[in-house]
Design an enzyme around this catalytic site. Sequence first.
Site, PDB file in Angstrom:
ATOM      1  CB  SER A  39      -8.002   4.024   2.456  1.00 11.77           C
ATOM      2  OG  SER A  39      -7.158   3.636   3.302  1.00 11.77           O
ATOM      3  CB  SER A  78      -8.764   1.265   5.608  1.00 10.72           C
ATOM      4  OG  SER A  78      -9.368   2.293   5.807  1.00 10.72           O
ATOM      5  CE  LYS A 115      -4.061   1.811   2.571  1.00 13.09           C
ATOM      6  NZ  LYS A 115      -4.865   1.901   3.655  1.00 13.09           N
TER       7      LYS A 115
END
Length: 584
Positions: free
Chosen positions: A298, A322, A226
Amino acid sequence: MSAPGPVATRREFLAAGVAAAAIPALAMAQPPAGGGGAAPPAAAPPGAPGAEGAEGARGGITPATIAAAETLVGIEFSESERALMARSLGQQVARIKRRQGASPLENGLAPALTFDPRLPGMEFEREQRALVRSAAPSPLPEVPAGDEDLAYAPVRLLSRWIEARKLTSARLTGVYLERLRRLDSKLKFVVTLTEDLAREQAAGADAQIAAGKYRGPLHGIPWGAKDLLDTAGIATTWGAEPYAERVPETDAAVVRRLAEAGAVLVAKTTLGALAMGDVWHGGRTNNPWDVTRGSSGSSAGSAAAVASGCVGFAIGTETLGSIISPSRACGSTGLRPTFGRVARTGAMALCWSMDKIGPMARCAEDCALVLAAINGADRGDPGSLDMPLNFDAGRPVKGLRVGYRAGAFEGRGLAPEHGQVRQALEGVGCELVEFSLPQWPFDCLMNILHCEAAAAFEELTRSGKDDELKEQGRGAWPNSFRQSWFVPGVELIQAHRVRRRCMEMMREKFEGLDAIVDPSNTGPLCLITNSTGHPSLTLRIGFGDGGMPVATTLIGRLFDEGTIVNLGSALEGELGVWERRPGV
């Protein structure tokens, strides 16, 4: 007193310190004469720091200013109380402005107060036992000739092929790099393809394995990071326009640990800007099951890359859903560890007392293999803890007691597949136990997240660069950061006290329970358990309208990820849906 002049912009408004008038309750904390606590401040001599506080009017603060601010914080004072504060609030504003005028505080600087999910009196296992993987199939299946079949194989099988030297990391890495390049135009899930590094790491892994230096189940396995995890010399953009050119000099602790485990970094995957949603500076990350829909976030790119067979596993982060939300949307499996288990050194800070880093993979056991590699404290993260991670893939789940919230299997937000979860848990021998939650104001816990996030990105707000973010709606970060300046300090402390009450409540709920199932994960348990630090595992349980994945979430006891991974593996076997592939 003269009335304050007109404020031209919101940035001038903040710079002028008028926001401090929204926290008048702080000015009331005067101890009684002769009592404990701090003594009332002495009047400052003319010209000394703080002397401007002798007359609040010098800062433009009037009783009318205070009366207007009261509407923002839910309190009401008398006219005489307002008049008194108007004379002394200038000093408070001056303190704030002096701090604001000092050097900016970098994002990675954690507060001196750190959160620990362990309550006094709690006992935890301290012995670290060897991780027990599921047994290798005998005979070991042949490596698929087709790239797609290889790409969708779980890490637990890929690692066996690599260990047995039936598959090279170089071949597997090439397959994933090709898929990432080809599918990115549809899914928009890659910020940076790290091809040169990946081929170098893959070649190194193959050489080491050939020399008999096998490091473990992640050796030679390609993965995605990420894009809020620092990678030395490789852009780490936090998904946001103001940081699109940001290039760190060092690796995050998680990146370093995965390199030590022999994993191969193939891509920096997308995240919604500053860890919210699925919209980033390059567009929207799409769902591999239906590219007209977003992937949620996210950890948007990590979930989409795993679900579309473009990485062996990925790393996501969670502050409030997330990992859970994109895993649910994309049909990947996401493990949110106990707060503090995985060090966040070198990761973008959003909320220091709630941020967590965890694995996203194709099946539950894969998540345990990854978590074992990244587990542990680091001196760069004061909130990190050294706690053992014990996982035995062969541990039976029969007899485990699984709690569920009253009404959790009824009402809106549920698909027929959620009812099958209950049946499947009972089918593998678990006992289902109903419990209820108290009617507390759980939403006040949001003040903790919002205030810490606003502090982490104060400079973005004050500089006006928050205007560069694509998302500018009422619920987007720019607006949230701004309005968080008007949360009273007293309310923030009270939210932390409610948080402690929730920790005590969850300890009580887990007495006699091994796990909790939250079928749709749309109720208060997501906020509560992210605040208390409990781990969770989100996994696919079927498919609903339009062939979209349906998921459920298992919540574990603090530092007991092994149990929910065992339960997740049992559900995978009982429901038989985790191997289905999207048509992207």
